[in-house]
Design an enzyme around this catalytic site. Structure first.
Site, PDB file in Angstrom:
ATOM      1  N   HIS A 157       1.923   4.465  -2.805  1.00  0.00           N
ATOM      2  CA  HIS A 157       1.994   5.914  -2.558  1.00  0.00           C
ATOM      3  C   HIS A 157       3.353   6.466  -2.977  1.00  0.00           C
ATOM      4  O   HIS A 157       3.437   7.539  -3.585  1.00  0.00           O
ATOM      5  CB  HIS A 157       1.756   6.231  -1.083  1.00  0.00           C
ATOM      6  CG  HIS A 157       0.350   5.991  -0.620  1.00  0.00           C
ATOM      7  ND1 HIS A 157      -0.765   6.273  -1.381  1.00  0.00           N
ATOM      8  CD2 HIS A 157      -0.122   5.491   0.546  1.00  0.00           C
ATOM      9  CE1 HIS A 157      -1.852   5.960  -0.706  1.00  0.00           C
ATOM     10  NE2 HIS A 157      -1.494   5.479   0.472  1.00  0.00           N
ATOM     11  N   HIS A 189       0.836  -1.203   0.000  1.00  0.00           N
ATOM     12  CA  HIS A 189       0.000   0.000   0.000  1.00  0.00           C
ATOM     13  C   HIS A 189       0.871   1.252   0.000  1.00  0.00           C
ATOM     14  O   HIS A 189       0.685   2.167  -0.813  1.00  0.00           O
ATOM     15  CB  HIS A 189      -0.916  -0.041   1.241  1.00  0.00           C
ATOM     16  CG  HIS A 189      -1.875   1.087   1.345  1.00  0.00           C
ATOM     17  ND1 HIS A 189      -3.223   0.930   1.135  1.00  0.00           N
ATOM     18  CD2 HIS A 189      -1.703   2.391   1.665  1.00  0.00           C
ATOM     19  CE1 HIS A 189      -3.839   2.080   1.318  1.00  0.00           C
ATOM     20  NE2 HIS A 189      -2.935   2.993   1.636  1.00  0.00           N
ATOM     21  N   GLU A 190       1.845   1.287   0.897  1.00  0.00           N
ATOM     22  CA  GLU A 190       2.698   2.480   1.020  1.00  0.00           C
ATOM     23  C   GLU A 190       3.659   2.610  -0.157  1.00  0.00           C
ATOM     24  O   GLU A 190       3.979   3.729  -0.577  1.00  0.00           O
ATOM     25  CB  GLU A 190       3.449   2.462   2.348  1.00  0.00           C
ATOM     26  CG  GLU A 190       2.543   2.421   3.580  1.00  0.00           C
ATOM     27  CD  GLU A 190       1.445   3.479   3.621  1.00  0.00           C
ATOM     28  OE1 GLU A 190       1.618   4.563   3.022  1.00  0.00           O
ATOM     29  OE2 GLU A 190       0.392   3.216   4.232  1.00  0.00           O
TER      30      GLU A 190
END
Length: 168
Positions: free
Chosen positions: A51, A47-48
Site C-alpha cells: 500500500h 501487505h502494508e
C-alpha cells in the site's frame, strides 16, 4: 528512506484488523494485540508496504476513489502471501484451478469492507472492474513471491533491473 521509529507504529486495535497504512502520515500501523506469530506479522508488513508503494507510485486517492483502493488491495493480497496454499488450508478453503485469483478477489473485497463504509456490492463491483490489470501488476517484485527464497530472488532481480539495459 524508511525509518522504523517514524514509519512503523505498534498499537492495540479494535476488531480483528491486523494492520493498516495511514496515508496522511505515511505510517504503517501493526496491531500488536491481533498479531500472534512472526509469519503473520511478515505478511501484514508486506501487505502494508505494498500500500505504501502504491501511495508513492500511483498517487492513490484512498478516500474518494474505491477503484484505487480496490487495486491496491488486490495487489497487496496477491503479493503479500495472504493467499498462499498453507494460509488457505488454515482457513479451510480448498480449490485448485483459479483458487489463487479467487482468494485474492475475496481478500480484497474483505479489506475494502473493513476500511470503508461501502456496500458489499460496491466493493465487489470495484474489484471486478480493476481485477485483471491490478492482479497482473507485480511491481516492485516482478513476480508473485511464493516463498522466502523466491522473495529474495525477486529482490535480487529488482536490484539488478537496470544492469542489463544500461549498455543498450
Amino acid at each position: 528512506t524508511v525509518f522504523n521509529d517514524r514509519h512503523f507504529s505498534c498499537e492495540n486495535c479494535d476488531g480483528c484488523v491486523s494492520g493498516g497504512f495511514d496515508s496522511a502520515t505515511s505510517q504503517i500501523v501493526l496491531c500488536q494485540n491481533n498479531i500472534r506469530q512472526q509469519s503473520h506479522m511478515n505478511r501484514v508488513v508486506t501487505h502494508e508496504l505494498i500500500h505504501a508503494f502504491d501511495h508513492c507510485r500511483a498517487h492513490v486517492d484512498w478516500f474518494k476513489n474505491v477503484k484505487h483502493l480496490a487495486c491496491s488491495e488486490i495487489r497487496a493480497a496477491n503479493l503479500s502471501g495472504d493467499c498462499t496454499l498453507m494460509n488457505e488450508i488454515a482457513r479451510f478453503k480448498f480449490g485448485l484451478k483459479g483458487h489463487h485469483q479467487t482468494c485474492v478477489r475475496d481478500r480484497a473485497i474483505r479489506s475494502i469492507l473493513a476500511v470503508r463504509k461501502v456496500s458489499k456490492e460496491t466493493a465487489e463491483k470495484a474489484v471486478d472492474e480493476v481485477f485483471d490489470a491490478c492482479f497482473n501488476d507485480l511491481e516492485p517484485f516482478g513476480r508473485i513471491p511464493h516463498s522466502k527464497a523466491d522473495a529474495r530472488r525477486a529482490y535480487k532481480d529488482f536490484q539488478n533491473r537496470d544492469r542489463y539495459t544500461a549498455n543498450l
